[in-house]
Design an enzyme around this catalytic site. Structure first.
Site, mmCIF file in Angstrom:
data_model
loop_
_atom_site.group_PDB
_atom_site.id
_atom_site.type_symbol
_atom_site.label_atom_id
_atom_site.label_comp_id
_atom_site.label_asym_id
_atom_site.label_seq_id
_atom_site.Cartn_x
_atom_site.Cartn_y
_atom_site.Cartn_z
ATOM 1 N N HIS A 200 -8.555 4.288 -2.870
ATOM 2 C CA HIS A 200 -7.686 3.791 -1.796
ATOM 3 C C HIS A 200 -6.254 3.483 -2.235
ATOM 4 O O HIS A 200 -5.432 3.085 -1.418
ATOM 5 C CB HIS A 200 -8.325 2.586 -1.088
ATOM 6 C CG HIS A 200 -8.382 1.319 -1.869
ATOM 7 N ND1 HIS A 200 -7.568 0.254 -1.600
ATOM 8 C CD2 HIS A 200 -9.171 0.920 -2.894
ATOM 9 C CE1 HIS A 200 -7.865 -0.751 -2.413
ATOM 10 N NE2 HIS A 200 -8.838 -0.364 -3.208
ATOM 11 N N THR A 236 -27.274 6.583 -4.687
ATOM 12 C CA THR A 236 -26.920 7.747 -3.866
ATOM 13 C C THR A 236 -25.412 7.800 -3.704
ATOM 14 O O THR A 236 -24.771 6.789 -3.412
ATOM 15 C CB THR A 236 -27.617 7.644 -2.494
ATOM 16 O OG1 THR A 236 -29.023 7.589 -2.740
ATOM 17 C CG2 THR A 236 -27.300 8.845 -1.607
ATOM 18 N N CYS A 324 -4.542 -18.431 -3.560
ATOM 19 C CA CYS A 324 -4.915 -19.719 -2.992
ATOM 20 C C CYS A 324 -6.200 -20.196 -3.662
ATOM 21 O O CYS A 324 -7.252 -19.614 -3.473
ATOM 22 C CB CYS A 324 -5.108 -19.575 -1.492
ATOM 23 S SG CYS A 324 -5.213 -21.162 -0.697
HETATM 24 N N1 PLP Z 1 -7.169 -2.595 -11.017
HETATM 25 C C1 PLP Z 1 -5.945 -2.677 -10.483
HETATM 26 C C2 PLP Z 1 -4.739 -2.603 -11.368
HETATM 27 C C3 PLP Z 1 -5.796 -2.857 -9.108
HETATM 28 O O1 PLP Z 1 -4.560 -2.956 -8.581
HETATM 29 C C4 PLP Z 1 -6.958 -2.945 -8.294
HETATM 30 C C5 PLP Z 1 -6.844 -3.201 -6.839
HETATM 31 O O2 PLP Z 1 -5.959 -3.890 -6.389
HETATM 32 C C6 PLP Z 1 -8.222 -2.819 -8.908
HETATM 33 C C7 PLP Z 1 -8.280 -2.649 -10.258
HETATM 34 C C8 PLP Z 1 -9.481 -2.888 -8.098
HETATM 35 O O3 PLP Z 1 -9.729 -1.670 -7.418
HETATM 36 P P1 PLP Z 1 -10.731 -1.619 -6.160
HETATM 37 O O4 PLP Z 1 -10.041 -2.293 -5.039
HETATM 38 O O5 PLP Z 1 -10.937 -0.150 -5.905
HETATM 39 O O6 PLP Z 1 -11.997 -2.276 -6.590
#
Ligand code: PLP
Length: 385
Positions: A200, A236, A324
């Site tokens: 994402h 899966t 927070c």
């Molecule tokens: N590592 C970093 C540097 C991130 O910015 C993020 C998400 O913000 C993650 C790991 C975690 O990824 P996910 O949201 O796909 O678990």
């Protein structure tokens, strides 16, 4: 009101072409890739194609790709799996500025008797290579250091670090969740043993990620169960997610240079105007070695949350580094590690752009932000009148 989305390090919009590629995998091609029948077999081929597309972006072999549920699982798997594979070594080295998906795991390891070293960064958020080198010893099982920081965009010299660490026979993992799709990679000519991705963050879907594991790297499986992913990750497969991530990687590979140029131009225009028009603000992080889409700016003497709320009234989405915790706002651990003064760390805002932002959006933000800052400063008890 139009939404102006400057929070792309939190998550990105799914590219329409990614969605189109995913669509048939829900109601038409819904078989289980592990099934013996032809219907299931077709799905397996889609996963194979996605694996090839991810491998092409990373410059590695398709069989070095393990699909996971996201960046967090990839990071957890890399750390816990690497340590389980060398039980006689009890030391892990990381940095103070990692994402919680790495830091929380490392801190948990301390309660299981591991020695965890969190390396410091300087005022610009840069690592000291000599400090890292000093810490490498025969008890070190793993070094895990992020490629690019999610809050400031600061890029670490990961290829140099990987060479140093693996040269000492120690496994090296990097959380490249914010780097992939923005920084060109070629893992074939690199010393990185393991690398995490999240779908994402590069216009793919949420809930899917990748852990690259170089052939020959010792890693115990983290998720136990079925034999999916060549026995390296049970469960899966999230087929639509995997197919979507594959497409997102293909798109990133073809557009990375041209997109970086556009996004950097917009980020620089926004940053320059804010720093010029708003008094008492400062840029956080190394200005040069930075992701092209990220700027982190501290507005002294005002709360980041107040700024965010006012930006929100104009449809502008950004983010503050504060967390927070039990009702009180804690300034970001990244800015604290960089020694940013409390008054500035509290008023920090991250703007993170993407291929979908336009110059009109940046101009609109440049018009709205200075009066918001002035209004909040007038209300602040900390400003010398
Ligand atoms: N590592 C970093 C540097 C991130 O910015 C993020 C998400 O913000 C993650 C790991 C975690 O990824 P996910 O949201 O796909 O678990």
């Amino acid at each position: 009101m139009k939404t102006i989305y400057f929070d792309n390090n939190a998550t990105t919009k799914v590219d329409e072409r990614v969605l189109e590629e995913m669509r048939p995998l829900f109601c038409e091609l819904y078989g289980n890739p592990s099934s013996m029948h032809t219907f299931g077999g077709q799905i397996g081929r889609r996963i194979g194609q996605a694996r090839e597309r991810v491998a092409a972006l990373l410059g590695c072999e398709p069989n070095e790709i393990i699909f996971t549920s996201g960046g967090t699982e990839s990071d957890n798997t890399a750390i816990v799996g690497a340590l389980a594979a060398v039980p006689n070594r009890r030391k892990v080295i990381t940095t103070r500025v990692e994402h919680p998906a790495v830091l929380a795991v490392c801190r948990e390891l301390e309660s299981h008797g591991y020695t965890v070293i969190e390396l410091n960064v300087d005022k610009q958020g840069r690592l000291n290579m000599a400090e890292l080198e000093e810490q490498l010893d025969d008890d070190t099982a793993l070094v895990t250091i992020m490629y690019a920081n999610n809050e400031t965009g600061v890029i670490f010299p990961i290829e140099k670090i990987a060479e140093l660490v693996t040269g000492r026979g120690i496994t090296f993992h990097t959380d490249a969740v914010q780097a992939v799709g923005k920084i060109p990679l070629n893992l074939k000519s690199s010393s990185i043993d393991m690398l995490s991705i999240s779908g994402h963050k590069l216009h793919g879907p949420k809930g899917v990620g990748v852990l690259f594991v170089r052939k020959g790297t010792r890693l115990s499986p983290f998720m136990l169960g079925g034999h999916q992913e060549a026995g390296k990750r049970a469960g899966t497969e999230n087929v639509p997610g995997i197919v979507g991530l594959g497409k997102a990687c293909e798109l990133a590979l073809t557009s990375i240079d041209q997109e970086n140029k556009k996004v950097k131009y917009l980020r620089d225009k926004l940053e320059k105007a804010i720093l010029k028009k708003c008094p008492d603000c400062r840029l956080n992080g190394d200005k040069e070695n930075r992701l092209p889409n990220t700027t982190n700016i501290s507005f002294e003497y005002i709360e980041g949350e107040a700024i965010l709320l006012m930006l929100d009234q104009y449809g502008i989405c950004a983010s503050s580094g504060s967390a927070c915790t039990s009702g009180s706002l804690e300034p970001s651990h990244v800015l604290r590690a960089m020694g940013v003064p409390f008054t500035a760390a509290h008023g920090s805002i991250r703007f993170s752009l993407s291929r979908y932002n336009t110059e009109e959006e940046v101009d609109y933000a440049i018009e709205k932000i200075p009066p918001i800052i002035n209004r909040l400063r007038e209300l602040s008890p900390f400003v010398a009148k």
